[in-house]
Enzyme design. Sequence first.
Site, short mmCIF file in Angstrom:
data_model
loop_
_atom_site.label_atom_id
_atom_site.label_comp_id
_atom_site.label_asym_id
_atom_site.label_seq_id
_atom_site.Cartn_x
_atom_site.Cartn_y
_atom_site.Cartn_z
N GLY A 7 40.38 56.73 76.15
CA GLY A 7 40.95 57.39 77.33
C GLY A 7 42.45 57.32 77.30
O GLY A 7 43.13 58.27 76.89
N SER A 8 42.99 56.17 77.71
CA SER A 8 44.44 56.03 77.82
C SER A 8 45.14 56.20 76.47
O SER A 8 46.26 56.71 76.42
CB SER A 8 44.80 54.68 78.46
OG SER A 8 44.15 53.63 77.78
N MET A 31 30.12 48.57 76.03
CA MET A 31 31.39 48.48 76.74
C MET A 31 32.20 47.33 76.15
O MET A 31 31.70 46.21 76.00
CB MET A 31 31.16 48.18 78.22
CG MET A 31 30.42 49.25 79.02
SD MET A 31 31.30 50.81 79.17
CE MET A 31 32.89 50.31 79.81
N GLY A 44 36.17 51.35 75.73
CA GLY A 44 37.09 50.47 76.45
C GLY A 44 38.15 49.86 75.55
O GLY A 44 37.84 49.10 74.65
N GLY A 45 39.39 50.26 75.78
CA GLY A 45 40.50 49.65 75.05
C GLY A 45 40.57 50.03 73.59
O GLY A 45 41.20 49.33 72.80
N GLY A 79 40.18 52.82 83.45
CA GLY A 79 40.76 53.06 82.14
C GLY A 79 41.93 52.10 81.93
O GLY A 79 42.37 51.41 82.86
N MET A 98 31.68 57.38 88.29
CA MET A 98 31.72 56.10 89.02
C MET A 98 31.48 56.34 90.51
O MET A 98 31.91 57.36 91.05
CB MET A 98 33.08 55.44 88.83
CG MET A 98 33.46 55.25 87.37
SD MET A 98 34.98 54.32 87.22
CE MET A 98 35.27 54.44 85.45
N GLY A 114 34.85 50.46 85.07
CA GLY A 114 35.46 50.78 86.37
C GLY A 114 36.85 51.39 86.24
O GLY A 114 37.25 52.16 87.11
N ASP A 139 33.24 60.06 82.60
CA ASP A 139 32.92 58.81 83.30
C ASP A 139 32.61 59.06 84.77
O ASP A 139 33.47 59.54 85.52
CB ASP A 139 34.12 57.85 83.21
CG ASP A 139 34.24 57.24 81.83
OD1 ASP A 139 33.24 56.66 81.35
OD2 ASP A 139 35.33 57.33 81.24
#
Length: 223
Positions: free
Chosen positions: A197-198, A137, A176-177, A144, A37, A142, A35
């Site tokens: 990611g997370s 997305m 995302g999520g 995680g 940014m 922007g 990612d």
Amino acid sequence: MTYRIAPSILSADFARLGEEVDAVESAGADLLHFDVMDNHYVPNLTIGPLVCASLRPRTRLPIDVHLMVKPVDRIIPDFAKAGANIISFHPEASEHVDRTLALIRECGCKAGLAFNPATPLSHLDHTLDKLDLVLLMSVNPGFGGQQFIPSILPKIAEVRQRIARTGRDVWLEVDGGVKADNIGAIAKAGADTFVAGSAIFGSRDYAATVREMRTCLARETTG
Ligand code: DX5
Ligand code: ZN
């Protein structure tokens, strides 16, 4: 259906980035989501071509660069030289989307177009035949660790239909999520490539998390 899991290094421990990449590679990742940014197109600042070039010799995984920068064209050849395999950008960040897509391909990379939750799919009207990947997305870009926006599910289904009509193998990536508890529903809607990611880097055992995600995906395939 071939499913791909793409850990986003945004949630990795940057003090140990090389080891984190080794860890997700041996955990069974298919791609490395990178990612980028710029604190302009999105309100955060992350990593650039130098980091991509440092990771390139470290991993065999394809590097999936997600550009959240504006403008985009100047930096694309730098990422191609740094070893990116796929480069995606947001149509709002390019003055000439067709030119940017051509540039990515001229640089020898696969090209992706990224859609924010409120970006209309009309941007696919004159681009889909030039795309290798559509990145949807499921959070606003922007950061995680945000919550998956469920109203994206019908949007995924609509993109899957559009891709099917082309008869081409265009990847449909959702970002995302994404977690083990929603990856099945996201696959069912039509996604084949999953950024996490997370969910991965925030877990204690990356391999167990990737395995759990694959089990949920397999359940989707077998019904
Ligand atoms: C957000 C990034 C995502 C992010 C996903 O702007 O594009 O790739 O890393 O992180 P999680 O999986 O934690 O939502
Ligand atoms: Zn991303």
